[in-house]
Design a protein around this motif. Structure first.
Motif, PDB file in Angstrom:
ATOM      1  N   PRO A  90       6.314  72.095 -45.638  1.00  0.00           N
ATOM      2  CA  PRO A  90       5.924  73.461 -45.758  1.00  0.00           C
ATOM      3  C   PRO A  90       6.078  74.173 -47.243  1.00  0.00           C
ATOM      4  O   PRO A  90       5.136  74.923 -47.546  1.00  0.00           O
ATOM      5  N   ALA A  91       7.268  73.739 -47.657  1.00  0.00           N
ATOM      6  CA  ALA A  91       7.271  74.418 -49.105  1.00  0.00           C
ATOM      7  C   ALA A  91       6.408  74.132 -50.261  1.00  0.00           C
ATOM      8  O   ALA A  91       5.990  74.801 -50.908  1.00  0.00           O
ATOM      9  N   LYS A 126       3.149  76.026 -49.376  1.00  0.00           N
ATOM     10  CA  LYS A 126       3.534  77.194 -49.779  1.00  0.00           C
ATOM     11  C   LYS A 126       3.049  77.214 -51.238  1.00  0.00           C
ATOM     12  O   LYS A 126       2.562  78.215 -51.481  1.00  0.00           O
ATOM     13  N   ALA A 127       3.893  76.352 -52.021  1.00  0.00           N
ATOM     14  CA  ALA A 127       3.835  76.560 -53.541  1.00  0.00           C
ATOM     15  C   ALA A 127       2.250  76.311 -53.839  1.00  0.00           C
ATOM     16  O   ALA A 127       1.747  76.897 -54.890  1.00  0.00           O
ATOM     17  N   HIS A 128       1.342  75.162 -53.301  1.00  0.00           N
ATOM     18  CA  HIS A 128       0.098  74.991 -53.393  1.00  0.00           C
ATOM     19  C   HIS A 128      -0.809  76.353 -53.152  1.00  0.00           C
ATOM     20  O   HIS A 128      -1.369  76.876 -54.140  1.00  0.00           O
ATOM     21  N   GLU A 129      -0.494  77.015 -52.194  1.00  0.00           N
ATOM     22  CA  GLU A 129      -1.190  78.178 -51.701  1.00  0.00           C
ATOM     23  C   GLU A 129      -0.985  79.498 -53.018  1.00  0.00           C
ATOM     24  O   GLU A 129      -1.943  80.091 -53.077  1.00  0.00           O
ATOM     25  N   MET A 149      -1.741  65.384 -47.124  1.00  0.00           N
ATOM     26  CA  MET A 149      -1.279  64.572 -46.214  1.00  0.00           C
ATOM     27  C   MET A 149      -2.054  63.488 -46.413  1.00  0.00           C
ATOM     28  O   MET A 149      -1.955  62.400 -45.558  1.00  0.00           O
ATOM     29  N   ALA A 150      -3.021  63.285 -47.362  1.00  0.00           N
ATOM     30  CA  ALA A 150      -3.939  61.997 -47.320  1.00  0.00           C
ATOM     31  C   ALA A 150      -2.941  60.844 -47.987  1.00  0.00           C
ATOM     32  O   ALA A 150      -2.115  61.113 -48.832  1.00  0.00           O
ATOM     33  N   GLY A 172       3.769  79.189 -63.969  1.00  0.00           N
ATOM     34  CA  GLY A 172       3.208  78.511 -62.957  1.00  0.00           C
ATOM     35  C   GLY A 172       3.946  77.415 -62.431  1.00  0.00           C
ATOM     36  O   GLY A 172       5.183  77.338 -62.352  1.00  0.00           O
ATOM     37  N   ASN A 173       3.325  76.139 -62.483  1.00  0.00           N
ATOM     38  CA  ASN A 173       4.214  74.723 -61.971  1.00  0.00           C
ATOM     39  C   ASN A 173       4.731  75.304 -60.721  1.00  0.00           C
ATOM     40  O   ASN A 173       6.067  74.738 -60.452  1.00  0.00           O
ATOM     41  N   TYR A 174       4.371  75.975 -59.829  1.00  0.00           N
ATOM     42  CA  TYR A 174       5.087  76.345 -58.458  1.00  0.00           C
ATOM     43  C   TYR A 174       5.537  75.078 -57.648  1.00  0.00           C
ATOM     44  O   TYR A 174       6.326  74.965 -56.779  1.00  0.00           O
ATOM     45  N   THR A 175       4.575  73.881 -57.790  1.00  0.00           N
ATOM     46  CA  THR A 175       4.884  72.563 -57.070  1.00  0.00           C
ATOM     47  C   THR A 175       6.120  72.071 -57.600  1.00  0.00           C
ATOM     48  O   THR A 175       6.608  71.051 -56.835  1.00  0.00           O
TER      49      THR A 175
END
Length: 177
Positions: free
Chosen positions: A40-41, A44-47, A90-91, A149-152
């Motif tokens: 989930p985190a 959320k970072a991707h969004e 998920m892939a 940026g670089n939220y992931t």
């Protein structure tokens, strides 16, 4: 100085890549943080990165003084003798890597692969990649020596030792919610 910033940035990318957990476990690499598919985190970072993507492109088109190293994160998966792109965390068998020297033509983009693939085989560092805006997983640029940026990176850093998170906050200016 620019080379050292690029080197540090690439070290950040190399030491905390988002890779399939089963392969990370098989390699038993202590430098790789494992994030479960569907985390989930990470979602959320991707969004968040997608919500702010237009602002990234505005800066990329007319870079303000003190900014450089504009990069995008894409998800690659081997297919036949090439690769396909996906944002689906998920892939199975997806390796997320950074591209740079981004060239845009409408919603069509090309860039150079900045990372050395660890798990996929049909692409190599320095290859030119074609992609659409919908293929983008995350973005970053450096402003006055600090990463924007670089939220992931945050879910990866939060899954690791607190000292590592504190170090990346201090050195790179990464802010995790």
């Amino acid at each position: 100085m620019l080379r050292s910033v690029i080197s540090l940035l690439l070290m950040l990318v190399v030491f905390i890549p988002f890779i399939p957990a089963k392969r990370a476990l098989a390699q038993d690499n202590p430098n790789v943080q494992k994030i479960a598919p569907g985390d989930p985190a990470m979602a959320k970072a991707h969004e968040k990165s997608i919500r702010e993507l237009d602002g990234f492109f505005e800066k990329l088109q007319n870079p303000p003084a003190g900014t450089d190293n504009y990069s995008l994160k894409l998800g690659f998966k081997d297919k036949d003798k090439g690769v396909v792109l996906t944002t689906d965390q998920m892939a199975p068998e997806v390796e997320f890597m950074w591209v740079y020297q981004i060239e845009a033509s409408g919603d069509h983009f090309t860039a150079l692969l900045g990372d050395r693939p660890e798990y996929i085989h049909n692409i190599k560092q320095g290859d030119r990649v074609e992609f659409a805006k919908s293929d983008i997983f995350d973005w970053l640029y450096v402003e006055n020596g600090k990463i924007k940026g670089n939220y992931t990176a945050c879910p990866l850093l939060l899954a690791g030792p607190k000292e590592q998170l504190d170090q990346y906050r201090e050195i790179y200016g990464i802010v995790c919610d």
